[in-house]
Structure formats: C-alpha cells, structure tokens
Write a protein that holds these residues in place. Structure first.
Motif, mmCIF file in Angstrom:
data_model
loop_
_atom_site.group_PDB
_atom_site.id
_atom_site.type_symbol
_atom_site.label_atom_id
_atom_site.label_comp_id
_atom_site.label_asym_id
_atom_site.label_seq_id
_atom_site.Cartn_x
_atom_site.Cartn_y
_atom_site.Cartn_z
ATOM 1 N N UNK A 1 -3.769 -12.817 -7.351
ATOM 2 C CA UNK A 1 -2.670 -13.501 -6.666
ATOM 3 C C UNK A 1 -1.448 -13.583 -7.586
ATOM 4 N N UNK A 2 -1.699 -13.843 -8.860
ATOM 5 C CA UNK A 2 -0.597 -13.896 -9.831
ATOM 6 C C UNK A 2 0.034 -12.516 -10.000
ATOM 7 N N UNK A 3 -0.810 -11.493 -10.137
ATOM 8 C CA UNK A 3 -0.304 -10.127 -10.292
ATOM 9 C C UNK A 3 0.592 -9.735 -9.129
ATOM 10 N N UNK A 4 0.119 -9.949 -7.907
ATOM 11 C CA UNK A 4 0.895 -9.527 -6.742
ATOM 12 C C UNK A 4 2.148 -10.383 -6.559
ATOM 13 N N UNK A 5 2.075 -11.642 -6.957
ATOM 14 C CA UNK A 5 3.272 -12.476 -6.905
ATOM 15 C C UNK A 5 4.359 -11.951 -7.825
ATOM 16 N N UNK A 6 3.975 -11.538 -9.031
ATOM 17 C CA UNK A 6 4.940 -11.001 -9.989
ATOM 18 C C UNK A 6 5.457 -9.633 -9.557
ATOM 19 N N UNK A 7 4.577 -8.788 -9.051
ATOM 20 C CA UNK A 7 5.005 -7.460 -8.609
ATOM 21 C C UNK A 7 5.946 -7.545 -7.413
ATOM 22 N N UNK A 8 5.707 -8.522 -6.536
ATOM 23 C CA UNK A 8 6.570 -8.668 -5.349
ATOM 24 C C UNK A 8 8.015 -8.933 -5.749
ATOM 25 N N UNK A 9 8.212 -9.569 -6.906
ATOM 26 C CA UNK A 9 9.569 -9.865 -7.363
ATOM 27 C C UNK A 9 10.327 -8.599 -7.766
ATOM 28 N N UNK A 10 9.585 -7.512 -8.002
ATOM 29 C CA UNK A 10 10.230 -6.262 -8.402
ATOM 30 C C UNK A 10 10.726 -5.443 -7.214
ATOM 31 N N UNK A 11 10.225 -5.764 -6.028
ATOM 32 C CA UNK A 11 10.583 -4.986 -4.837
ATOM 33 C C UNK A 11 11.992 -5.362 -4.383
ATOM 34 N N UNK A 12 12.758 -4.353 -4.049
ATOM 35 C CA UNK A 12 14.091 -4.608 -3.519
ATOM 36 C C UNK A 12 15.185 -4.622 -4.559
ATOM 37 N N UNK A 13 14.805 -4.505 -5.821
ATOM 38 C CA UNK A 13 15.822 -4.510 -6.865
ATOM 39 C C UNK A 13 16.284 -3.127 -7.265
ATOM 40 N N UNK A 14 15.830 -2.120 -6.528
ATOM 41 C CA UNK A 14 16.254 -0.758 -6.809
ATOM 42 C C UNK A 14 15.303 0.031 -7.667
ATOM 43 N N UNK A 15 14.258 -0.629 -8.207
ATOM 44 C CA UNK A 15 13.305 0.072 -9.073
ATOM 45 C C UNK A 15 11.972 0.295 -8.381
ATOM 46 N N UNK A 16 11.503 -0.700 -7.651
ATOM 47 C CA UNK A 16 10.212 -0.626 -6.955
ATOM 48 C C UNK A 16 10.465 -0.705 -5.459
ATOM 49 N N UNK A 17 9.937 0.252 -4.726
ATOM 50 C CA UNK A 17 10.176 0.290 -3.283
ATOM 51 C C UNK A 17 9.083 -0.409 -2.486
ATOM 52 N N UNK A 18 7.860 -0.426 -3.015
ATOM 53 C CA UNK A 18 6.763 -1.070 -2.295
ATOM 54 C C UNK A 18 5.617 -1.357 -3.253
ATOM 55 N N UNK A 19 4.889 -2.439 -2.968
ATOM 56 C CA UNK A 19 3.676 -2.786 -3.710
ATOM 57 C C UNK A 19 2.580 -3.067 -2.696
ATOM 58 N N UNK A 20 1.398 -2.517 -2.951
ATOM 59 C CA UNK A 20 0.250 -2.738 -2.075
ATOM 60 C C UNK A 20 -0.961 -3.122 -2.915
#
Length: 416
Positions: free
Chosen positions: A331-350
């Motif tokens: 849950x912590x990992x996905x919470x942190x990765x979700x913050x990277x989406x939309x900033x131009x570097x990460x397009x999606x996390x699953x």
C-alpha cells in the motif's frame, strides 16, 4: 581450436572478465544487466567488486522470503545431511507431509509436485486434457483450453504455442494445437469462445495478474466472472499463481482478492524459497485422480530436498506474516508510485501488494535504459515491453530500504 575474441584474455575489472566468459561460453538467451553477483542476504546483493545493490526484482518472485533466509537455509542444510534424491521409484519421509500441508494451504485435496513453473504449467495442461476425456467425456483429440492474450506461462514448445509474444514464439513451429486466445479481462470474449466450442473446452488457464506483460491487473469482477462461467459450463479454472501466489500480492493467492477459488492452482518460484526449484499442481482428488502410475512423472519432482524446503515455505506462509507485510508495504509502495503519475515521467502504474509495473514516458528512455541508470545507483530492477519496469522486492524488505529505492527512482526520472 578456434578462439573467439570474447573468449581471449580480457583485461579490465573482474566484472568485465566474468561477463566476457559468460558471453563466450553460454547461449545468449538472456540479456542480463551488467552486474555480477557474488553474494546476497535479505534484500541486498553484493557484486564481485564489493558493491552492494538493493534487489527490487526478487528473482521474479522466487525470492519472496529474501536471499539466504535463515529458516529456509537451515531446512535445506538439515535435509542435505539426510537424503536429497530418491526418484519417485521409492517413497521418502518428506513427500507425504509436503503434499498434505501444501494441499491444506491451498484448500485443496491433492498435489502433483514438479520442478519448474513451465513443467507445472505443462502438467496442468495434461491434467486438464486427461480430465476432459476421462471425466467430462470430450471426444478424443478435441479438448480445447482457453488462454489470455499477453500471457506468459513458460518457454516450452506447447506453452509458447499459445503465446502472443513474437519474441517468445517466433521460429519454434510447428505449434501445438488445441488453444483459443481471448483478450485478457474480457468476459464477453471468453463467453463467446465457450459458446463456440460447445462442450469441447476443458479448461480456462489464466494468470490472476499478468506479470511478464507488465503487472497487468484485470478489471474488478473479472476473476469472479471467469469462475462463474467455468462452473456453469463444466470447465476447469486453472490459476497460474507462479508469480502472483505465495504472498506476493498481500494474500496467499491473488485469486483471494476476489474471493475466488479456482479448480487448479499452478505454483512455483517462491515455493522453492529461492533455494531449489520446486513447483506443483494442486487440485481436487477428482481432477488429479485422472493420473494412473506411469502416465506422468519427473525424476526430481517431489525430491526430499525440495519437499523439506517447500514444507518450510508452507509453514512460513501459514502464519500470515508475509502476506500482511506485502499488503502493508505494498500500500505504501503504490501510494508513493501514484504520486509520480501525471508529472511527465510516469504514465501509468499497475499492480497489487509488493508488485508494480511502472510505465515510463518513452521520451525519458527505454525500460532497459532506466534499469541501467538505477543499477548505477545501486538498485536492481528489470524492464519488460518497451518502457515498463517491474518492481517486486523480497517481502522481507524494510520500509527504509523501500523508500530509498523510490528516492533513487525519482532522481533518475528527474534527471531525464
């Protein structure tokens, strides 16, 4: 004898020499990152130069319990002093207990042990066909198995026959017939194929989460829908939990996230604790009871050493500690990765639990290039399908180490 340039004396670091020797004398069926591991403990690896790396791949889930887990090493050492192999020509004193305890962990009745995941998948295919002919009454030679596009179930000739990945499939024909491929996550497509096949379908074989495809999680309700359709049509539901099972997603099995129990589990990787190859097909007595002596086997399948390690794995999972850890840190990992989406570097996390597929903007580099940049910072990940990287650390990783790896990822992405 002709000597290739790669096999001649190589100057430079020990890493250079080890890689040159591997290139000279091995088939090039893999493209490893340029690191040569010499030792490992827990979630960390050390290379031949003494550099340390955080393992964020865990042997594609084979190392769920970390490198050199003391309980697993102790179980292996104790068995090494007793007996390691008898073949199945004889009984040994660890086999029955292993089969019983693994069956109980799975809520099933019977176990057919093998060695590798691909062997277990092949065994599941043979099981489904034999069940179809002997129990369901499908006419000889007409059994069909439905699989999902973008699947990865192994590398054997039959398994790659129903792969949709050209890299895994090309130049290995003629291919084994009897398989229907439908889009992953599409219940309507599955139902249409079941309708078209009449009573000839014997099984639906799926990964509850597709790992090699980029950690693809199906739509909510998909697995439950597959379970309902297969039960309604008298078809076996075979869940390939080789990567997703045994704690990786925060549950013992990924199917449990939808309260689904398949007819057959296919297990491997973490079942051997990162010590020995151990795999198994686990099902009901009705399904696995179709085999008679001499109809299927494996010299090493269910050997004493494998059973001793597998028993310890089952015992470790029985407490629920590792599943809970994967759920909490996941849950912590996905919470942190979700913050990277939309900033131009990460397009999606699953993903789910301590398992994630991260799609990097191709403008920043391929998945391989991102993996190499992380390697330079002491983090080991692996790419798949273009600009996707996979994160699957050992379940024993500390939160501090997990956060450190995420900091390295953020800095690599920020550097562009």
């Amino acid at each position: 004898m002709t000597t290739t340039p790669a096999a001649e004396e190589v100057h430079g670091t020990r890493t250079d020499r080890e890689i040159a020797a591997a290139d000279a004398y091995s088939a090039h069926n893999y493209h490893p990152l340029p690191v040569v591991v010499a030792s490992a403990e827990g979630a960390w690896m050390t290379d031949v130069e003494g550099r340390r790396y955080l393992d964020m791949l865990a042997g594609y889930s084979a190392l769920n319990f970390g490198h050199g887990n003391p309980r697993l090493i102790a179980a292996a050492k104790a068995q090494l002093d007793r007996v390691t192999l008898t073949s199945r020509a004889f009984h040994h004193d660890r086999f029955g207990q292993f089969c019983r305890e693994l069956a109980e962990l799975c809520g099933m009745e019977a176990v057919l042990p093998m060695n590798t995941g691909a062997e277990a998948v092949e065994t599941a295919v043979k099981t489904a066909r034999k069940w179809g002919y002997r129990v369901k009454g499908v006419p000889d030679g007409r059994a069909r198995i439905v699989v999902a596009a973008n699947n990865f179930h192994g590398r054997t000739t039959t398994v790659i026959s129903f792969s949709t990945d050209p890299e895994a499939r090309a130049d290995y024909g003629p291919y084994t017939p009897g398989f229907d491929v439908v889009p992953y996550g599409d219940l309507a497509a599955l139902e249409a194929v079941l309708d078209a096949n009449g009573d000839d379908t014997v099984a639906v074989l799926l990964e509850p989460i597709q790992g090699e495809a980029g950690v693809l999680v199906p739509p909510p309700g998909y697995l439950a829908g597959v379970r309902a359709l297969t039960r309604e049509r008298g078809v076996l539901f075979i869940a390939d939990e080789i990567q997703s099972g045994l704690g990786r997603t925060g549950r013992t099995f990924a199917c449990e996230h939808e309260d689904v129990a398949p007819d057959v589990y296919v297990l491997g990787k973490a079942l051997g604790g990162g010590v020995v190859p151990v795999s198994a097909v686990v099902s009901s007595r009705e399904v696995l009871g179709v085999f008679r002596p001499g109809e299927h086997g494996s010299t090493f399948g269910g050997n004493p050493l494998a059973c001793a390690v597998g028993l310890e794995v089952v015992d470790m999972l029985r407490s629920g500690e590792y599943q809970a850890r994967a759920a909490e840190l996941g849950a912590h990992l996905h919470g942190e990765l979700a913050l990277l989406v939309g900033g131009g570097a990460v397009t999606q996390v699953r993903g789910r639990g301590l398992w994630a597929g991260v799609d990097i903007d191709p403008a920043l580099g391929t998945g391989r290039e991102i993996s190499e940049r992380l390697l330079a910072r002491g983090v080991l990940v692996k790419d798949t399908h273009g600009s996707t990287i996979r994160l699957a650390p050992p379940l024993v990783i500390s939160k501090d180490d997990l956060d450190w790896s995420l900091t390295q990822l953020r800095e690599v992405l920020a550097a562009g």
